[in-house]
Design a protein around this motif. Structure first.
Motif, PDB file in Angstrom:
ATOM      1  N   ASP A   1     107.668  22.249  83.818  1.00 32.99           N
ATOM      2  CA  ASP A   1     109.101  20.979  84.140  1.00 32.99           C
ATOM      3  C   ASP A   1     108.819  19.555  83.732  1.00 32.99           C
ATOM      4  O   ASP A   1     107.690  18.743  84.003  1.00 32.99           O
ATOM      5  CB  ASP A   1     109.367  20.920  85.449  1.00 32.99           C
ATOM      6  CG  ASP A   1     110.000  22.548  85.130  1.00 32.99           C
ATOM      7  OD1 ASP A   1     110.152  23.396  84.401  1.00 32.99           O
ATOM      8  OD2 ASP A   1     109.520  23.116  87.102  1.00 32.99           O
ATOM      9  N   ALA A   2     109.124  19.264  82.630  1.00 30.65           N
ATOM     10  CA  ALA A   2     108.511  17.513  81.839  1.00 30.65           C
ATOM     11  C   ALA A   2     110.045  17.205  81.506  1.00 30.65           C
ATOM     12  O   ALA A   2     111.011  18.100  81.467  1.00 30.65           O
ATOM     13  CB  ALA A   2     107.760  16.883  80.690  1.00 30.65           C
ATOM     14  N   PRO A   3     111.390  16.257  82.078  1.00 35.94           N
ATOM     15  CA  PRO A   3     112.224  15.523  81.504  1.00 35.94           C
ATOM     16  C   PRO A   3     112.511  16.011  79.748  1.00 35.94           C
ATOM     17  O   PRO A   3     111.390  15.458  79.215  1.00 35.94           O
ATOM     18  CB  PRO A   3     112.328  14.208  81.696  1.00 35.94           C
ATOM     19  CG  PRO A   3     110.788  13.397  82.421  1.00 35.94           C
ATOM     20  CD  PRO A   3     110.232  15.024  82.668  1.00 35.94           C
ATOM     21  N   TYR A   4     113.638  16.253  79.602  1.00 35.80           N
ATOM     22  CA  TYR A   4     114.080  16.322  77.966  1.00 35.80           C
ATOM     23  C   TYR A   4     113.856  14.844  77.874  1.00 35.80           C
ATOM     24  O   TYR A   4     113.304  14.402  76.596  1.00 35.80           O
ATOM     25  CB  TYR A   4     115.189  16.538  77.449  1.00 35.80           C
ATOM     26  CG  TYR A   4     115.649  16.761  76.059  1.00 35.80           C
ATOM     27  CD1 TYR A   4     114.475  16.914  74.994  1.00 35.80           C
ATOM     28  CD2 TYR A   4     116.748  16.562  75.427  1.00 35.80           C
ATOM     29  CE1 TYR A   4     115.154  16.504  73.813  1.00 35.80           C
ATOM     30  CE2 TYR A   4     117.491  16.353  74.015  1.00 35.80           C
ATOM     31  CZ  TYR A   4     116.459  16.980  73.213  1.00 35.80           C
ATOM     32  OH  TYR A   4     116.093  16.817  72.349  1.00 35.80           O
ATOM     33  N   ARG A   5     114.466  13.807  78.421  1.00 38.97           N
ATOM     34  CA  ARG A   5     114.919  12.126  77.971  1.00 38.97           C
ATOM     35  C   ARG A   5     113.971  12.389  79.695  1.00 38.97           C
ATOM     36  O   ARG A   5     114.583  11.973  80.593  1.00 38.97           O
ATOM     37  CB  ARG A   5     116.447  12.228  77.987  1.00 38.97           C
ATOM     38  CG  ARG A   5     116.368  10.671  77.595  1.00 38.97           C
ATOM     39  CD  ARG A   5     117.691  10.845  76.938  1.00 38.97           C
ATOM     40  NE  ARG A   5     118.304  10.755  75.615  1.00 38.97           N
ATOM     41  CZ  ARG A   5     118.098  10.851  74.602  1.00 38.97           C
ATOM     42  NH1 ARG A   5     117.363   9.748  74.154  1.00 38.97           N
ATOM     43  NH2 ARG A   5     118.601  11.775  73.485  1.00 38.97           N
ATOM     44  N   ALA A   6     113.108  11.089  79.456  1.00 35.31           N
ATOM     45  CA  ALA A   6     112.604  10.231  80.675  1.00 35.31           C
ATOM     46  C   ALA A   6     113.728   8.996  81.020  1.00 35.31           C
ATOM     47  O   ALA A   6     114.091   8.357  80.428  1.00 35.31           O
ATOM     48  CB  ALA A   6     111.149   9.946  80.604  1.00 35.31           C
ATOM     49  N   ASN A   7     113.464   8.938  82.231  1.00 38.48           N
ATOM     50  CA  ASN A   7     114.308   7.577  82.980  1.00 38.48           C
ATOM     51  C   ASN A   7     113.744   6.380  82.951  1.00 38.48           C
ATOM     52  O   ASN A   7     114.197   5.281  82.240  1.00 38.48           O
ATOM     53  CB  ASN A   7     114.382   8.037  84.521  1.00 38.48           C
ATOM     54  CG  ASN A   7     115.723   8.469  85.081  1.00 38.48           C
ATOM     55  OD1 ASN A   7     116.832   9.052  84.030  1.00 38.48           O
ATOM     56  ND2 ASN A   7     115.480  10.192  85.875  1.00 38.48           N
ATOM     57  N   ASP A   8     111.717   6.659  83.215  1.00 41.64           N
ATOM     58  CA  ASP A   8     111.062   6.104  82.976  1.00 41.64           C
ATOM     59  C   ASP A   8     110.079   5.944  81.792  1.00 41.64           C
ATOM     60  O   ASP A   8     109.222   7.288  82.861  1.00 41.64           O
ATOM     61  CB  ASP A   8     110.690   5.609  84.144  1.00 41.64           C
ATOM     62  CG  ASP A   8     109.532   4.241  84.390  1.00 41.64           C
ATOM     63  OD1 ASP A   8     108.930   3.693  82.761  1.00 41.64           O
ATOM     64  OD2 ASP A   8     109.596   3.589  84.778  1.00 41.64           O
ATOM     65  N   ALA A   9     109.418   5.974  80.757  1.00 41.52           N
ATOM     66  CA  ALA A   9     108.198   6.271  79.750  1.00 41.52           C
ATOM     67  C   ALA A   9     107.431   6.070  80.359  1.00 41.52           C
ATOM     68  O   ALA A   9     106.341   6.513  79.996  1.00 41.52           O
ATOM     69  CB  ALA A   9     109.139   5.469  78.417  1.00 41.52           C
ATOM     70  N   ALA A  10     106.897   4.917  81.269  1.00 43.63           N
ATOM     71  CA  ALA A  10     105.855   4.899  81.762  1.00 43.63           C
ATOM     72  C   ALA A  10     105.527   5.311  83.085  1.00 43.63           C
ATOM     73  O   ALA A  10     104.379   6.083  84.063  1.00 43.63           O
ATOM     74  CB  ALA A  10     105.922   3.186  82.285  1.00 43.63           C
TER      75      ALA A  10
END
Length: 270
Positions: free
Chosen positions: A58-67
């Motif tokens: 599980d990993a977001p398709y569009r990340a809220n925070d790239a860091a």
């Protein structure tokens, strides 16, 4: 609101829900010329199997925070022994984010960490299995994670470096079982070498945790050999078989030769 309009609204909602339920994995791995050039360096010439039947990522398709992009590994087939995993972020400056080793107590695997993603990229997990390496992963839309400004002034960040905290998430209803869920947080700036000091605008030299071990008593739970892609103030959430030891011991080193050791007493938070 008229009755026909209500019916149309309900129909649209039902159709949208059905379409969503029928969707395949929303962000599967994509074709990557970068991976084609990396593959031999990461796994050699060995054939790579498909891990999607034994491991869910599980990993977001569009990340809220790239860091601080969460990557969650969940073993869906507990009959297969996963002794380790390599996290690869294709388009990062240093693509191998972490090499993880897991003891028997970590099986079946349920493990989460946070990484930096520098630009739109596949995030791969290559599992070590008795049949050889097997891969699965997700495509993540994020940018600038490796060069994102640190959250603290460098002087302040270095003062608290090496502090650790343990949280337990095992509900009281499950306390009679030997399985526990915990989270370890380590205070460390994990500088990537691509970040600038906000005052001088000079690049901050790379300085990050390169090795970490988590033990319960004399039993090793997991190891992590990391690079610049592990997030600032690393966080690891995982489940494990409790052997009755009263504490977890974390041992870590960083690229400046610092060593950190801390015994973290177990406690349930229900």
């Amino acid at each position: 609101m008229t009755q026909p309009f209500i019916k149309l609204t309900l129909l649209a909602a039902l159709l949208a829900g059905a379409a969503h339920a029928a969707d395949p994995v929303p962000n599967p791995l994509t074709d990557s010329p970068t991976w084609d050039t990396l593959r031999v360096d990461v796994v050699g010439d060995a054939p790579i199997g498909d891990a999607s039947a034994i491991l869910t990522i599980d990993a977001p398709y569009r990340a809220n925070d790239a860091a601080t992009v969460p990557v969650h590994l969940t073993q869906s087939d507990p009959s297969v022994r996963i002794s380790g995993a390599t996290i690869v972020i294709d388009e990062n400056p240093a693509p191998v984010a972490a090499v993880l080793g897991f003891s028997d107590a970590m099986s079946p695997l349920d493990f989460e960490l946070r990484v930096r993603v520098n630009q739109y990229s596949n995030v791969r997990v290559i599992a070590d299995t008795p049949e050889g390496p097997a891969m699965t992963g997700r495509f993540v839309k994020a940018s600038g994670g490796c060069s994102a400004p640190a959250s603290r002034d460098p002087e302040v960040a270095l003062q608290g470096m090496g502090m650790m905290k343990l949280r337990s998430f095992t509900p009281e209803a499950q306390m009679s079982t030997a399985r526990r869920e915990a989270q370890i947080m380590v205070r460390h700036p994990n500088y990537s070498g691509l970040q600038r000091d906000q005052i001088t605008q000079l690049f901050i030299p790379a300085h990050f945790i390169d090795h970490m071990e988590v033990w319960q008593g004399d039993e090793l739970l997991f190891t992590m050999d990391g690079g610049i892609s592990i997030s600032e103030n690393p966080v690891f959430r995982f489940s494990y078989a409790d052997n009755g030891a009263p504490a977890l011991t974390v041992r870590a080193t960083d690229t400046e030769g610092n060593s950190f050791v801390q015994e973290l007493r177990k406690a349930a938070e229900g």
